[in-house]
Scaffold this motif. Sequence first.
Motif, mmCIF file in Angstrom:
data_model
loop_
_atom_site.group_PDB
_atom_site.id
_atom_site.type_symbol
_atom_site.label_atom_id
_atom_site.label_comp_id
_atom_site.label_asym_id
_atom_site.label_seq_id
_atom_site.Cartn_x
_atom_site.Cartn_y
_atom_site.Cartn_z
ATOM 1 N N SER A 185 -9.114 3.892 4.880
ATOM 2 C CA SER A 185 -8.712 3.555 3.521
ATOM 3 C C SER A 185 -7.410 2.783 3.663
ATOM 4 N N LYS A 186 -7.344 1.610 3.067
ATOM 5 C CA LYS A 186 -6.158 0.775 3.233
ATOM 6 C C LYS A 186 -4.886 1.517 2.874
ATOM 7 N N ALA A 187 -3.928 1.481 3.764
ATOM 8 C CA ALA A 187 -2.606 2.048 3.514
ATOM 9 C C ALA A 187 -1.639 0.882 3.371
ATOM 10 N N LEU A 188 -1.271 0.553 2.132
ATOM 11 C CA LEU A 188 -0.333 -0.533 1.872
ATOM 12 C C LEU A 188 1.078 0.015 1.835
ATOM 13 N N LEU A 189 1.989 -0.698 2.505
ATOM 14 C CA LEU A 189 3.389 -0.297 2.571
ATOM 15 C C LEU A 189 4.236 -1.386 1.941
ATOM 16 N N PHE A 190 4.977 -1.060 0.892
ATOM 17 C CA PHE A 190 5.846 -2.034 0.250
ATOM 18 C C PHE A 190 7.025 -2.351 1.163
ATOM 19 N N VAL A 191 7.365 -3.629 1.293
ATOM 20 C CA VAL A 191 8.547 -4.068 2.035
ATOM 21 C C VAL A 191 9.299 -5.094 1.188
ATOM 22 N N ARG A 192 10.632 -5.050 1.276
ATOM 23 C CA ARG A 192 11.430 -6.034 0.532
ATOM 24 C C ARG A 192 11.200 -7.438 1.068
ATOM 25 N N SER A 193 11.074 -7.531 2.379
ATOM 26 C CA SER A 193 10.782 -8.813 3.018
ATOM 27 C C SER A 193 10.039 -8.517 4.312
ATOM 28 N N ARG A 194 9.270 -9.473 4.754
ATOM 29 C CA ARG A 194 8.536 -9.284 6.002
ATOM 30 C C ARG A 194 9.517 -9.261 7.167
ATOM 31 N N PRO A 195 9.317 -8.347 8.097
ATOM 32 C CA PRO A 195 10.242 -8.285 9.239
ATOM 33 C C PRO A 195 10.110 -9.506 10.145
ATOM 34 N N LYS A 196 11.245 -9.928 10.703
ATOM 35 C CA LYS A 196 11.243 -11.018 11.682
ATOM 36 C C LYS A 196 10.977 -10.477 13.081
ATOM 37 N N THR A 197 11.423 -9.241 13.329
ATOM 38 C CA THR A 197 11.186 -8.571 14.607
ATOM 39 C C THR A 197 10.763 -7.137 14.308
ATOM 40 N N VAL A 198 9.646 -6.723 14.914
ATOM 41 C CA VAL A 198 9.139 -5.363 14.724
ATOM 42 C C VAL A 198 9.318 -4.596 16.028
ATOM 43 N N GLY A 199 9.924 -3.427 15.950
ATOM 44 C CA GLY A 199 10.024 -2.521 17.085
ATOM 45 C C GLY A 199 8.883 -1.518 17.011
ATOM 46 N N VAL A 200 8.233 -1.276 18.139
ATOM 47 C CA VAL A 200 7.139 -0.302 18.214
ATOM 48 C C VAL A 200 7.598 0.808 19.153
ATOM 49 N N PHE A 201 7.632 2.040 18.655
ATOM 50 C CA PHE A 201 8.047 3.190 19.452
ATOM 51 C C PHE A 201 6.882 4.161 19.542
ATOM 52 N N LEU A 202 6.443 4.421 20.771
ATOM 53 C CA LEU A 202 5.345 5.343 21.045
ATOM 54 C C LEU A 202 5.904 6.557 21.779
ATOM 55 N N ASP A 203 5.759 7.728 21.182
ATOM 56 C CA ASP A 203 6.046 8.980 21.876
ATOM 57 C C ASP A 203 4.688 9.647 22.080
ATOM 58 N N TYR A 204 4.086 9.368 23.217
ATOM 59 C CA TYR A 204 2.723 9.824 23.489
ATOM 60 C C TYR A 204 2.634 11.343 23.429
ATOM 61 N N ASP A 205 3.590 12.031 24.063
ATOM 62 C CA ASP A 205 3.525 13.490 24.163
ATOM 63 C C ASP A 205 3.643 14.186 22.796
ATOM 64 N N LYS A 206 4.445 13.631 21.898
ATOM 65 C CA LYS A 206 4.567 14.195 20.552
ATOM 66 C C LYS A 206 3.515 13.637 19.598
ATOM 67 N N ARG A 219 -0.662 -10.176 -0.019
ATOM 68 C CA ARG A 219 0.527 -9.570 -0.621
ATOM 69 C C ARG A 219 1.707 -9.664 0.342
ATOM 70 N N PRO A 220 2.514 -10.710 0.247
ATOM 71 C CA PRO A 220 3.626 -10.888 1.192
ATOM 72 C C PRO A 220 4.683 -9.792 1.112
ATOM 73 N N ASP A 221 4.673 -8.987 0.044
ATOM 74 C CA ASP A 221 5.643 -7.901 -0.090
ATOM 75 C C ASP A 221 5.070 -6.572 0.408
ATOM 76 N N HIS A 222 3.964 -6.623 1.150
ATOM 77 C CA HIS A 222 3.338 -5.414 1.681
ATOM 78 C C HIS A 222 2.917 -5.613 3.135
ATOM 79 N N LEU A 223 2.887 -4.518 3.869
ATOM 80 C CA LEU A 223 2.281 -4.459 5.194
ATOM 81 C C LEU A 223 1.150 -3.447 5.101
#
Length: 175
Positions: A91-112, A81-85
């Motif tokens: 249990s599979k968690a499918l996320l609808f996206v308009r288009s696949r991202p070209k760059t993904v930012g990952v933000f980790l706040d360990y303490d929170k 499904r190219p319109d999902h991540l």
Amino acid sequence: DGNVSEDQPFPDGEEVTCLTAIRGTPGFSSGKHYWEVSLAKQSTAIKQSWWLGVTSKSLQELKITPNTSNGFWFLSSSPKRPDHLEFSTESKALLFVRSRPKTVGVFLDYDKGELSFYNVEESSLIVSFIVTFTGQVFPFFNPGKGDEAPVEILHKRECSQPGEQQNTTGDVTTH
């Protein structure tokens, strides 16, 4: 029981398996951390098979199904499904996206206990999860196999919030 079997396929099917996974360094046990991963180059199509996130496991422990209950928290492409991540829940968690991202930012706040993924080009949040981490977690990348687009890790020199710092780059490619 967490073991991989034919009944429990990997999130991206045969295109991405744990054999192509990479655990980054350093590990984190506190603080805020942000990095970006490019999934496209001008000369190639956007990457179709990938996983990005964090793990508390070593790669020697990849005989288990990689999901949140086994210490793997990642966003991945959806194989059919190219319109999902997908997120790495049991249990599979499918996320609808308009288009696949070209760059993904990952933000980790360990303490929170927060793990967020951003579409960098659109300056938008893809999804954010509340997680209880114990011990160190490490950046987790899986560039997959079978498509020509590389995974390029865009390192951030300092981190306070997504998108604020200059990049340096490094390629991770598998064919």
